[in-house]
Design a protein around this motif. Structure first.
Motif, short mmCIF file in Angstrom:
data_model
loop_
_atom_site.label_atom_id
_atom_site.label_comp_id
_atom_site.label_asym_id
_atom_site.label_seq_id
_atom_site.Cartn_x
_atom_site.Cartn_y
_atom_site.Cartn_z
N ALA A 120 47.32 -21.26 -41.19
CA ALA A 120 46.36 -20.17 -41.34
C ALA A 120 46.42 -19.59 -42.75
N SER A 121 47.64 -19.45 -43.27
CA SER A 121 47.81 -18.90 -44.61
C SER A 121 47.20 -19.81 -45.66
N ARG A 122 47.39 -21.13 -45.51
CA ARG A 122 46.83 -22.08 -46.47
C ARG A 122 45.30 -22.06 -46.41
N ALA A 123 44.74 -21.92 -45.20
CA ALA A 123 43.29 -21.84 -45.06
C ALA A 123 42.74 -20.60 -45.75
N LEU A 124 43.44 -19.48 -45.62
CA LEU A 124 43.02 -18.25 -46.29
C LEU A 124 43.09 -18.41 -47.80
N ALA A 125 44.14 -19.10 -48.27
CA ALA A 125 44.28 -19.31 -49.71
C ALA A 125 43.12 -20.14 -50.25
N LEU A 126 42.69 -21.15 -49.49
CA LEU A 126 41.56 -21.96 -49.92
C LEU A 126 40.27 -21.13 -49.93
N GLN A 127 40.11 -20.26 -48.95
CA GLN A 127 38.95 -19.37 -48.95
C GLN A 127 38.97 -18.45 -50.17
N VAL A 132 36.82 -16.51 -55.39
CA VAL A 132 37.08 -16.21 -56.79
C VAL A 132 36.19 -17.07 -57.69
N SER A 133 36.07 -18.37 -57.37
CA SER A 133 35.25 -19.26 -58.19
C SER A 133 33.78 -18.86 -58.17
N ALA A 134 33.34 -18.23 -57.07
CA ALA A 134 31.95 -17.79 -56.94
C ALA A 134 31.75 -16.38 -57.50
N ASP A 135 32.84 -15.79 -58.07
CA ASP A 135 32.78 -14.42 -58.60
C ASP A 135 32.26 -13.47 -57.52
N ALA A 136 32.85 -13.60 -56.34
CA ALA A 136 32.39 -12.85 -55.17
C ALA A 136 32.62 -11.35 -55.34
N ASP A 137 31.98 -10.59 -54.48
CA ASP A 137 32.13 -9.14 -54.47
C ASP A 137 33.59 -8.76 -54.24
N THR A 138 34.03 -7.72 -54.93
CA THR A 138 35.42 -7.27 -54.84
C THR A 138 35.83 -6.98 -53.40
N ALA A 143 39.00 -7.87 -48.54
CA ALA A 143 39.05 -8.06 -47.09
C ALA A 143 39.85 -9.31 -46.73
N LEU A 144 39.70 -10.36 -47.52
CA LEU A 144 40.45 -11.59 -47.27
C LEU A 144 41.93 -11.40 -47.54
N LEU A 145 42.25 -10.71 -48.61
CA LEU A 145 43.66 -10.47 -48.95
C LEU A 145 44.36 -9.68 -47.84
N ARG A 146 43.65 -8.77 -47.22
CA ARG A 146 44.25 -7.95 -46.18
C ARG A 146 44.65 -8.77 -44.95
N GLN A 147 44.09 -9.97 -44.84
CA GLN A 147 44.44 -10.83 -43.70
C GLN A 147 45.75 -11.57 -43.92
N ASP A 148 46.23 -11.57 -45.16
CA ASP A 148 47.46 -12.30 -45.48
C ASP A 148 48.39 -11.43 -46.32
N PRO A 149 49.38 -10.80 -45.68
CA PRO A 149 50.30 -9.92 -46.41
C PRO A 149 51.01 -10.62 -47.55
N PHE A 173 44.31 -3.19 -54.21
CA PHE A 173 43.54 -4.22 -54.88
C PHE A 173 42.52 -3.60 -55.83
N SER A 174 41.93 -2.48 -55.45
CA SER A 174 40.95 -1.81 -56.31
C SER A 174 41.57 -1.38 -57.63
N GLN A 175 42.78 -0.85 -57.57
CA GLN A 175 43.49 -0.48 -58.79
C GLN A 175 43.73 -1.71 -59.67
#
Length: 331
Positions: A120-127, A132-138, A143-149, A173-175
């Protein structure tokens, strides 16, 4: 005699018995015959860095004794054969008692099939790579980072190591975005993917390899006279070039869902274009292929002395990354 200042000097990280990058090795035994002078100022700079520096003695030539003595005077220590073990497939658990260091590409071998939380952690890392490559919204990235401590921990650890002079800890993350900016954030999020993860013994050495690749390509781009955006893109090509190894997938399969330019894809999959040539340089150096490396540098019109400066800077940056104390890596 050929001055070694006119020859690329190839130096690689060594792992300790636990698989952590902990020393540097210059294989003097593989230097071209007839070399004489060493770039002592650069070697002394590395010896004064955070990792002990060793050399495999040069033998069988008239210049061997002089070369070995010069390395010793620069702060490098001769590496006895029984102190190092080579591993290219798997890191042995039962190393001989005398072994202190491990060389080889064992950390590039395919990872074990992930299970449970690791999968699950590796799948989140790939997401995360995709966002990041798509310069997605912060907010989407947060939200994705919060799923993986673990991912969140490594990001905040890296950002807090920057020493930005704010006088306070970064706790969100905002900081991190406010302090870093989007460009540096993309850099660190990608670098963070290679940071140590539970059950991944190869992570630390893989991180050291990708750090040297990415920083070397960035500095090579600068040496070629390219602008800052090109340098940043060269850094990312170095980083992305090992994503297939990280995830245990063909690189083209990892890249398929990512938003990357045609030039980046050509560099990564076919070694084409300006950045493809930069990637050829770092890969030739990793293979200790002097002939290929010299040809690549000549094509780029980068002299060996300038390359040696770049290689040393990349190794010093890698040491800071491994120690978790580096920040901005602007060329």
């Amino acid at each position: 005699m050929t001055a070694l200042s006119d020859t690329p000097v190839l130096i690689h990280p060594l792992a300790d018995r636990n698989g952590m990058p902990a020393a540097l090795l210059l294989d003097a035994a593989r230097l071209p015959c007839g070399v004489s002078e060493l770039p002592l100022n650069l070697l002394e700079e590395l010896a004064a860095g955070g990792m002990p520096c060793y050399y495999r003695p040069h033998t069988g030539h008239a210049c061997s004794q002089e070369l070995n003595q010069a390395l010793g005077q620069a702060g490098w220590k001769a590496l006895a054969a029984d102190k190092v073990h080579r591993a290219d497939q798997v890191l042995d658990k039962d190393l001989a008692p005398a072994v202190q260091w491990v060389e080889g590409d064992w950390f590039l071998a395919p990872p074990a099939k992930p299970v449970g939380t690791q999968a699950a952690s590796r799948a989140l890392a790939l997401q995360l790579v995709q966002l990041v490559s798509a310069d997605a919204d912060t907010h989407a990235i947060e939200a994705l980072l919060r799923q993986d401590p673990t991912l969140s921990y490594h990001l905040l650890r890296l950002v807090n190591s920057l020493g930005m002079g704010t006088g306070r800890r970064v706790t969100s993350f905002s900081q991190a975005i406010l302090l870093l900016g989007r460009s540096q954030l993309r850099r660190w999020l990608n670098l963070m993917l290679f940071s140590s993860r539970e059950g991944e013994q190869r992570s630390a050495m893989l991180l050291s390899r990708v750090a040297v690749r990415a920083r070397s390509m960035e500095l090579l781009s600068k040496a070629c006279g390219e602008d800052k955006p090109h340098q940043e893109q060269a850094f990312m090509v170095g980083m992305f070039s090992l994503l297939g190894v990280l995830f245990g997938m063909p690189l083209d399969a990892v890249l398929k869902p990512l938003t990357v330019s045609v030039s980046v894809q050509q560099a990564l999959l076919s070694h084409e274009g300006d950045m493809g040539r930069l990637l050829c340089v770092v890969e030739a150096a990793e293979r200790d292929d002097y002939a290929a490396l010299s040809g690549c540098l000549e094509a780029l019109q980068i002299d060996p002395l300038a390359y040696n400066r770049i290689a040393v800077d990349a190794l010093l940056w890698m040491q800071d990354v491994a120690a978790g104390k580096t920040g901005s890596a602007h060329a």
